[in-house]
Scaffold this motif. Structure first.
Motif, PDB file in Angstrom:
ATOM      1  N   ARG A 116       0.844  -1.188   0.000  1.00  0.00           N
ATOM      2  CA  ARG A 116       0.000   0.000   0.000  1.00  0.00           C
ATOM      3  C   ARG A 116       0.883   1.242   0.000  1.00  0.00           C
ATOM      4  N   ASP A 150      -9.375   2.513   2.906  1.00  0.00           N
ATOM      5  CA  ASP A 150      -9.917   1.148   2.778  1.00  0.00           C
ATOM      6  C   ASP A 150     -10.297   0.913   1.310  1.00  0.00           C
ATOM      7  N   LEU A 151      -9.294   0.626   0.508  1.00  0.00           N
ATOM      8  CA  LEU A 151      -9.524   0.484  -0.932  1.00  0.00           C
ATOM      9  C   LEU A 151      -9.769  -0.969  -1.313  1.00  0.00           C
ATOM     10  N   THR A 152     -10.478  -1.176  -2.406  1.00  0.00           N
ATOM     11  CA  THR A 152     -10.533  -2.524  -2.989  1.00  0.00           C
ATOM     12  C   THR A 152      -9.905  -2.419  -4.373  1.00  0.00           C
ATOM     13  N   ARG A 153      -9.380  -3.533  -4.854  1.00  0.00           N
ATOM     14  CA  ARG A 153      -8.788  -3.523  -6.198  1.00  0.00           C
ATOM     15  C   ARG A 153      -9.791  -4.092  -7.193  1.00  0.00           C
ATOM     16  N   LYS A 154      -9.683  -3.682  -8.426  1.00  0.00           N
ATOM     17  CA  LYS A 154     -10.550  -4.244  -9.463  1.00  0.00           C
ATOM     18  C   LYS A 154     -10.375  -5.759  -9.492  1.00  0.00           C
ATOM     19  N   SER A 155     -11.446  -6.460  -9.796  1.00  0.00           N
ATOM     20  CA  SER A 155     -11.382  -7.921  -9.843  1.00  0.00           C
ATOM     21  C   SER A 155     -10.664  -8.359 -11.116  1.00  0.00           C
TER      22      SER A 155
END
Ligand code: IYR
Length: 235
Positions: free
Chosen positions: A47, A221-226
């Protein structure tokens, strides 16, 4: 067909690059899946950080990470990069002052409303304490052309691609040894070449503060593309 045949000339002919044998250890498919998954899991914990411990770094380990960056491929193998490892506190103070001046203008007029809105989740503003608090900056320069010993110009190729790949490898290497980094892009970045006395063929590419994560560090609090969103297969 041998590689020499493909190049249409023998490896020892005048004017041809010398080719040397090359191979890698051959893994079985199960090992390949396991290793790639293990490496992915390790990299998925990387991160960007904006708060650093000011604890000094084992600089030889950082130099090794820069060596890793320099194994990147580059256009015509010109290696059009310079990595400045800045630990000097006075220089970091000067760089912070100049960066904040530019960033003030960015956040107060130069950036669009859409841009400012897109940045809101990250809580960034023109104040950049990390430039001074991080124990080191790696300021990466791209060499827009090469300079001969006589002071003439020689072309470099795909400079942004080359330096971008090298930085990716640098970030990977730093993560591997438990350091955090920020790919900071003050804009315009001309002040970095001036502060560090870089020659005329070099332009700042990124300012990368590095260090141990500050105690109590938090990150958005990020999410990554699937995979399905980013991978298109053509079987
Ligand atoms: N260079 C500015 C603004 C900025 C822009 C983007 I795109 C970011 O992902 C984060 C920041 C700054 O460093 O604050």
């Amino acid at each position: 067909m041998t590689p020499d045949d493909r190049h249409g000339k023998g490896s020892h002919e005048p004017g041809s690059e010398k080719f040397i044998p090359y191979s890698l250890p051959r893994l079985n498919p199960d090992e390949m899946v396991a290793l790639s998954q293990e490496f992915y899991r390790e990299m998925a914990t990387r991160r960007s950080a904006r708060v650093f411990s000011s604890e000094p770094l084992p600089l030889e380990a950082v130099r090794n990470c820069i060596d890793t960056a320099c194994t990147a491929p580059s256009g015509a193998h010109k290696q059009p990069w310079t990595f400045c490892l800045v630990t000097n506190p006075e220089l970091r103070k000067d760089i912070r002052r100049a960066a904040e001046e530019e960033e003030f203008r960015n956040y107060h007029g130069r950036m669009s409303a859409e841009w400012l809105q897109d940045l809101e989740p990250f809580g960034t503003d023109h104040i950049k304490p990390f430039i001074e608090e991080a124990p080191a900056l790696i300021v990466v320069f791209k060499q827009v052309h090469d300079t001969t010993e006589e002071g003439g110009k020689r072309a470099n190729y795909y400079v942004n691609e080359s330096v971008g790949i090298a930085v990716g490898m640098l970030l990977t290497a730093l993560h591997r040894i438990g350091l955090v980094a920020l790919t900071h892009t003050p804009s315009p970045m001309g002040f970095l070449a001036e502060a560090l006395g870089r020659p005329a063929n070099e332009r700042a590419f990124l300012n990368i503060p590095i260090g141990f994560p500050a105690e109590g560090l938090t990150v958005p609090d990020l999410t990554r593309k699937s995979r399905a969103e980013v991978l298109v297969e053509y079987p």
